[in-house]
Design a protein around this motif. Structure first.
Motif, mmCIF file in Angstrom:
data_model
loop_
_atom_site.group_PDB
_atom_site.id
_atom_site.type_symbol
_atom_site.label_atom_id
_atom_site.label_comp_id
_atom_site.label_asym_id
_atom_site.label_seq_id
_atom_site.Cartn_x
_atom_site.Cartn_y
_atom_site.Cartn_z
ATOM 1 N N TYR A 103 -2.565 -2.047 -4.319
ATOM 2 C CA TYR A 103 -3.424 -1.428 -3.306
ATOM 3 C C TYR A 103 -3.676 -2.410 -2.170
ATOM 4 O O TYR A 103 -3.633 -2.048 -0.998
ATOM 5 C CB TYR A 103 -4.745 -0.977 -3.931
ATOM 6 C CG TYR A 103 -5.686 -0.361 -2.933
ATOM 7 C CD1 TYR A 103 -5.559 0.971 -2.565
ATOM 8 C CD2 TYR A 103 -6.682 -1.121 -2.317
ATOM 9 C CE1 TYR A 103 -6.403 1.545 -1.628
ATOM 10 C CE2 TYR A 103 -7.534 -0.561 -1.388
ATOM 11 C CZ TYR A 103 -7.390 0.768 -1.045
ATOM 12 O OH TYR A 103 -8.210 1.325 -0.113
ATOM 13 N N LYS A 104 -3.917 -3.662 -2.513
ATOM 14 C CA LYS A 104 -4.225 -4.687 -1.509
ATOM 15 C C LYS A 104 -3.047 -4.884 -0.549
ATOM 16 O O LYS A 104 -3.239 -5.008 0.663
ATOM 17 C CB LYS A 104 -4.561 -6.007 -2.220
ATOM 18 C CG LYS A 104 -5.074 -7.078 -1.345
ATOM 19 C CD LYS A 104 -6.484 -6.775 -0.925
ATOM 20 C CE LYS A 104 -7.050 -7.948 -0.166
ATOM 21 N NZ LYS A 104 -8.300 -7.639 0.474
ATOM 22 N N GLN A 107 -2.829 -1.879 1.763
ATOM 23 C CA GLN A 107 -3.919 -1.922 2.729
ATOM 24 C C GLN A 107 -3.636 -2.939 3.837
ATOM 25 O O GLN A 107 -3.781 -2.638 5.016
ATOM 26 C CB GLN A 107 -5.222 -2.277 2.011
ATOM 27 C CG GLN A 107 -6.430 -2.260 2.903
ATOM 28 C CD GLN A 107 -7.700 -2.561 2.129
ATOM 29 O OE1 GLN A 107 -7.667 -3.116 1.039
ATOM 30 N NE2 GLN A 107 -8.814 -2.194 2.706
ATOM 31 N N THR A 108 -3.208 -4.125 3.468
ATOM 32 C CA THR A 108 -2.909 -5.172 4.449
ATOM 33 C C THR A 108 -1.800 -4.743 5.402
ATOM 34 O O THR A 108 -1.939 -4.861 6.624
ATOM 35 C CB THR A 108 -2.494 -6.471 3.728
ATOM 36 O OG1 THR A 108 -3.517 -6.830 2.802
ATOM 37 C CG2 THR A 108 -2.283 -7.597 4.712
#
Length: 127
Positions: A103-104, A107-108
């Motif tokens: 997810y990170k 998102q980034t």
């Protein structure tokens, strides 16, 4: 609370075809955002794609698309308020990588691709 209603989902085959024919691209590996301004749209519309060539299992493709939709749902309001466009956008986001993202990471990369899109519009506005 941010939502992702049906009116924001790009479903028109004709419009998707137009995007691939004459849309502009913004890239930030592993994502490619193809977009086009459309004055007749009431809302910004987007669709997400994960190639079968990269992820053979539908479960994996669907998981990545869920991650992409969730990040978009949470970030769209802030982003489109900053852009302040007179017309709406039709967008097609393609995830092009062989590895399953977290997810990170999604998102980034999504934030970076939206920043590049914002820079494209500021360049066009200056001209």
């Amino acid at each position: 609370m941010p939502t992702f209603p049906k009116e924001e989902k790009l479903c028109s085959r004709k419009l998707i075809g137009e995007l691939f024919e004459s849309g502009k691209k913004v890239k930030k590996y592993p994502m490619v955002l193809i977009y086009k301004r459309r004055s007749e749209l009431e809302r910004n519309q987007i669709t997400f794609s994960v190639p079968k060539r990269r992820f053979k299992k539908a479960v994996d493709r669907n998981k990545i698309k869920r991650l992409l939709r969730e990040v978009y749902r949470l970030r769209k309001d802030d982003f489109f308020q900053e852009l302040n466009l007179d017309s709406k956008l039709a967008m097609f986001l393609v995830y092009n990588s062989d590895k399953m993202p977290t997810y990170k990471e999604v998102q980034t990369n999504f934030i970076l691709i939206l920043e590049r899109l914002k820079n494209e519009f500021s360049k066009q506005h200056e001209e």
